[in-house]
Write a protein that holds these residues in place. Sequence first.
Motif, PDB file in Angstrom:
ATOM      1  N   ASN A   1      38.167  68.225 -20.941  1.00 54.44           N
ATOM      2  CA  ASN A   1      37.492  68.796 -19.765  1.00 54.44           C
ATOM      3  C   ASN A   1      38.408  69.738 -18.989  1.00 54.44           C
ATOM      4  OD1 ASN A   1      35.010  67.519 -20.137  1.00 54.44           O
ATOM      5  ND2 ASN A   1      35.706  65.657 -19.111  1.00 54.44           N
ATOM      6  N   ALA A   2      39.245  70.492 -19.714  1.00 54.78           N
ATOM      7  CA  ALA A   2      40.233  71.356 -19.066  1.00 54.78           C
ATOM      8  C   ALA A   2      39.577  72.500 -18.293  1.00 54.78           C
ATOM      9  CB  ALA A   2      41.199  71.913 -20.109  1.00 54.78           C
ATOM     10  N   LYS A   3      38.406  72.951 -18.747  1.00 55.82           N
ATOM     11  CA  LYS A   3      37.759  74.090 -18.098  1.00 55.82           C
ATOM     12  C   LYS A   3      37.099  73.695 -16.775  1.00 55.82           C
ATOM     13  CE  LYS A   3      36.924  76.458 -22.471  1.00 55.82           C
ATOM     14  NZ  LYS A   3      35.925  76.940 -23.428  1.00 55.82           N
ATOM     15  N   LYS A   4      36.821  72.410 -16.608  1.00 57.72           N
ATOM     16  CA  LYS A   4      36.198  71.944 -15.362  1.00 57.72           C
ATOM     17  C   LYS A   4      37.257  71.270 -14.507  1.00 57.72           C
ATOM     18  CE  LYS A   4      31.962  71.166 -17.950  1.00 57.72           C
ATOM     19  NZ  LYS A   4      31.030  70.179 -18.485  1.00 57.72           N
ATOM     20  N   ALA A   5      37.570  71.880 -13.372  1.00 56.45           N
ATOM     21  CA  ALA A   5      38.681  71.420 -12.543  1.00 56.45           C
ATOM     22  C   ALA A   5      38.417  70.030 -11.944  1.00 56.45           C
ATOM     23  CB  ALA A   5      38.946  72.422 -11.424  1.00 56.45           C
ATOM     24  N   ASP A   6      37.155  69.738 -11.622  1.00 58.39           N
ATOM     25  CA  ASP A   6      36.846  68.476 -10.961  1.00 58.39           C
ATOM     26  C   ASP A   6      36.631  67.319 -11.942  1.00 58.39           C
ATOM     27  OD1 ASP A   6      34.600  69.758 -11.938  1.00 58.39           O
ATOM     28  OD2 ASP A   6      33.246  68.806 -10.501  1.00 58.39           O
ATOM     29  N   LYS A   7      36.614  67.621 -13.244  1.00 60.00           N
ATOM     30  CA  LYS A   7      36.346  66.581 -14.245  1.00 60.00           C
ATOM     31  C   LYS A   7      37.652  66.038 -14.806  1.00 60.00           C
ATOM     32  CE  LYS A   7      31.735  66.752 -14.864  1.00 60.00           C
ATOM     33  NZ  LYS A   7      30.809  66.122 -15.765  1.00 60.00           N
TER      34      LYS A   7
END
Length: 199
Positions: free
Chosen positions: A50-56
């Motif tokens: 989930n590197a592309k989603k900062a909050d995940k």
Amino acid sequence: MRDVLQTETVVIPKGVTATVDARIITIKGPRGELVRDLHHISMDIRLISNAKKADKLPIIHLAVWNGVRKHVACLRTIKSSILNMIKGVTQGFLYKMRLVYAHFPINCIIQEEGRAVEIRNFLGEKIVRRVAMLPGVEIIESKAQKDELILQGNDINNVSQSAASIKGSCLVRNKDIRKFLDGIYVSEKTVVDEIKTEE
């Protein structure tokens, strides 16, 4: 009856990094690193970053295809094992053991800088019992409580097995165990570092 697909997920918290390589799981945290080889269980284990989603947060995804009941039961076992590894590298595990005796005081001597313990005078016996700790486990004498041993480490398997080895070395033989209650028993299971909740 077979289930086509059963899944479980484990969320990796902040401050902990996980890697999965051919069913070998490595968890790194503030207290150290733990590695578990799961080749003996046929199961899909994937790390989703989930590197592309900062909050995940990253997750470990577990899946069993076409599994019967006992095979599907392995899912929860592996999930619990990973959660224990995460807890071990963030908080650590601490077991407290009490020395119980009625007449003959049990003497415990810590050796090899906390990597072994020597037990003497159990039921007045002259035999010296020596128990080595498993890797990563340290044993100390409690300063706050008389006749108490403290075992601590990151791997719950090694900490609990070391405690069981100490208890098993002091079993009463050829006597009524309802009357002869002497031994070394686990009195408390807790963590080394409590997580402080932000208010």
